[in-house]
Design a protein around this motif. Structure first.
Motif, PDB file in Angstrom:
ATOM      1  N   VAL A 141       0.840  -1.197   0.000  1.00 55.52           N
ATOM      2  CA  VAL A 141       0.000   0.000   0.000  1.00 55.52           C
ATOM      3  C   VAL A 141       0.873   1.244   0.000  1.00 55.52           C
ATOM      4  CG1 VAL A 141      -1.805  -1.254   1.270  1.00 55.52           C
ATOM      5  CG2 VAL A 141      -0.246   0.250   2.531  1.00 55.52           C
ATOM      6  N   LYS A 142       0.275   2.342  -0.434  1.00 51.48           N
ATOM      7  CA  LYS A 142       0.987   3.614  -0.497  1.00 51.48           C
ATOM      8  C   LYS A 142       1.169   4.172   0.909  1.00 51.48           C
ATOM      9  CE  LYS A 142       0.834   7.645  -3.393  1.00 51.48           C
ATOM     10  NZ  LYS A 142      -0.015   8.569  -4.094  1.00 51.48           N
ATOM     11  N   GLY A 143       2.329   4.703   1.191  1.00 54.08           N
ATOM     12  CA  GLY A 143       2.563   5.381   2.465  1.00 54.08           C
ATOM     13  C   GLY A 143       2.797   4.419   3.610  1.00 54.08           C
ATOM     14  N   GLN A 144       2.684   4.974   4.816  1.00 50.67           N
ATOM     15  CA  GLN A 144       2.946   4.173   6.021  1.00 50.67           C
ATOM     16  C   GLN A 144       1.750   4.278   6.959  1.00 50.67           C
ATOM     17  OE1 GLN A 144       6.632   5.121   7.887  1.00 50.67           O
ATOM     18  NE2 GLN A 144       7.781   4.161   6.250  1.00 50.67           N
ATOM     19  N   PRO A 145       0.842   3.328   6.902  1.00 49.41           N
ATOM     20  CA  PRO A 145      -0.349   3.420   7.764  1.00 49.41           C
ATOM     21  C   PRO A 145       0.039   3.458   9.253  1.00 49.41           C
ATOM     22  CG  PRO A 145      -0.590   1.641   6.158  1.00 49.41           C
ATOM     23  CD  PRO A 145       0.828   2.124   6.055  1.00 49.41           C
ATOM     24  N   ALA A 146      -0.571   4.386   9.985  1.00 46.78           N
ATOM     25  CA  ALA A 146      -0.321   4.489  11.425  1.00 46.78           C
ATOM     26  C   ALA A 146      -1.072   3.371  12.142  1.00 46.78           C
ATOM     27  CB  ALA A 146      -0.811   5.846  11.907  1.00 46.78           C
ATOM     28  N   ARG A 173       6.504  -5.338   6.037  1.00 52.63           N
ATOM     29  CA  ARG A 173       7.690  -4.543   5.684  1.00 52.63           C
ATOM     30  C   ARG A 173       7.297  -3.079   5.536  1.00 52.63           C
ATOM     31  NH1 ARG A 173       8.936  -7.867   1.766  1.00 52.63           N
ATOM     32  NH2 ARG A 173       8.183  -6.587   0.068  1.00 52.63           N
ATOM     33  N   ARG A 174       8.032  -2.229   6.243  1.00 53.14           N
ATOM     34  CA  ARG A 174       7.766  -0.791   6.072  1.00 53.14           C
ATOM     35  C   ARG A 174       8.870  -0.188   5.220  1.00 53.14           C
ATOM     36  NH1 ARG A 174       3.759   1.617   9.060  1.00 53.14           N
ATOM     37  NH2 ARG A 174       3.024   0.445  10.870  1.00 53.14           N
ATOM     38  N   GLY A 175       8.516   0.382   4.078  1.00 48.83           N
ATOM     39  CA  GLY A 175       9.512   1.044   3.230  1.00 48.83           C
ATOM     40  C   GLY A 175       9.364   2.551   3.383  1.00 48.83           C
ATOM     41  N   LYS A 176      10.132   3.309   2.586  1.00 49.69           N
ATOM     42  CA  LYS A 176      10.034   4.782   2.677  1.00 49.69           C
ATOM     43  C   LYS A 176       8.706   5.258   2.105  1.00 49.69           C
ATOM     44  CE  LYS A 176      14.672   6.639   2.898  1.00 49.69           C
ATOM     45  NZ  LYS A 176      15.762   6.116   2.073  1.00 49.69           N
ATOM     46  N   LYS A 177       8.323   4.636   0.964  1.00 47.36           N
ATOM     47  CA  LYS A 177       7.128   5.135   0.266  1.00 47.36           C
ATOM     48  C   LYS A 177       5.947   4.186   0.352  1.00 47.36           C
ATOM     49  CE  LYS A 177       9.426   8.114  -2.966  1.00 47.36           C
ATOM     50  NZ  LYS A 177      10.101   8.153  -4.241  1.00 47.36           N
ATOM     51  N   THR A 178       6.224   2.916   0.629  1.00 50.24           N
ATOM     52  CA  THR A 178       5.140   1.928   0.646  1.00 50.24           C
ATOM     53  C   THR A 178       5.285   1.002   1.855  1.00 50.24           C
ATOM     54  OG1 THR A 178       6.304   0.237  -0.623  1.00 50.24           O
ATOM     55  CG2 THR A 178       5.071   1.859  -1.900  1.00 50.24           C
ATOM     56  N   THR A 179       4.196   0.293   2.144  1.00 51.60           N
ATOM     57  CA  THR A 179       4.209  -0.691   3.239  1.00 51.60           C
ATOM     58  C   THR A 179       3.591  -1.983   2.726  1.00 51.60           C
ATOM     59  OG1 THR A 179       3.892   1.118   4.787  1.00 51.60           O
ATOM     60  CG2 THR A 179       3.458  -1.087   5.643  1.00 51.60           C
TER      61      THR A 179
END
Ligand code: URA
Length: 248
Positions: A141-146, A173-179
């Motif tokens: 998914v786009k971004g980093q869901p809180a 996995r948490r990336g810079k732009k996606t998760t």
């Protein structure tokens, strides 16, 4: 002579589709009885007495049920024909004589586990909400869901005026732009996973179905399929989970 049964049930018994899907085919005018198109659901069939046709091909009872697990590639439709001429999943099955159809659907751009069968009753049990068959997906998914957003999905979220059932989620996995997340749901609303992530502001970039219940792809590469055995089918109805739940 066999006892009469409803047309949609007869079609499902003969391996055309699940009962629900057979009703759609009837409403679409694709089913004929003794040469006449039938669009009402009340029609009774006495096997052996009337001739039933689906897409102008005579429907006969299947001798044997077959169950297939396919790793669907992106770009294939899960319908049996496509007016736009896009490739259909059944074209990936070489050497399968039986007329099988997908159990449920996957979007054109979704890949992963897709069951195909000619057993209308099994298809119906997998699709029926009362059986709560779980489906596990990996979603980038786009971004980093809180955490709060993830908890909303875990509890259930309002989608088209109806709450979703609680979902099980793991952040892989948490990336810079996606998760990359793994999510398990047991409902089968259209494009449900994409809509759920969209609703928390993190649209899905790519989606893959990993499993039905505990039946996983288990090393099956994209575009490949295998014929399932009885013991594999039992795994579908297992409600044990495949991974650790977030915050538990
Ligand atoms: N949920 C979706 O959004 N798409 C699929 O293909 C399957 C489940």
């Amino acid at each position: 002579m066999a006892s009469p049964l409803r047309l949609q049930k007869y079609l499902s018994r003969c391996g055309i589709a699940s009962r629900r899907k057979a009703e759609e085919y009837i409403a679409q005018g694709r089913v004929k009885v003794d040469g006449k198109v039938i669009t009402s659901m009340g029609q009774q069939i006495t096997p052996g007495k009337q001739k039933v046709y689906f897409d102008n091909k005579e429907v006969t009872a299947e001798e044997q049920f077959i169950y297939i697990l396919l790793n669907k590639p992106k770009g294939y439709v899960t319908t049996l024909s496509d007016p736009q001429g896009r490739p259909i999943v059944t074209s990936l099955l070489s050497g399968i004589q039986e007329r099988v159809y997908p159990v449920g659907r996957l979007d054109l751009d979704t890949e992963g586990a897709l069951l195909l069968t000619n057993d209308g009753d099994l298809a119906q049990s997998i699709l029926h909400p009362s059986h709560e068959v779980t489906k596990t997906y990996e979603a980038e998914v786009k971004g980093q869901p809180a955490s709060a957003a993830i908890q909303r999905l875990q509890k259930g979220i309002l989608l088209e005026k109806k709450m979703t059932a609680p979902a099980r989620i793991q952040v892989k996995r948490r990336g810079k732009k996606t998760t990359v997340m793994v999510i398990t749901i047991h409902e089968g609303r259209k494009r449900q996973v994409k809509k759920m992530f969209q609703a928390i502001g993190h649209p899905v970039i790519s989606l893959k179905r990993l499993a039905y219940g505990k039946l996983t792809l288990d090393g099956l590469s994209i575009g490949k399929y295998k014929i399932l055995q009885k013991k594999d089918l039992q795994k579908i109805f297992s409600n044990k989970f495949l991974y650790k739940h977030e915050n538990s």
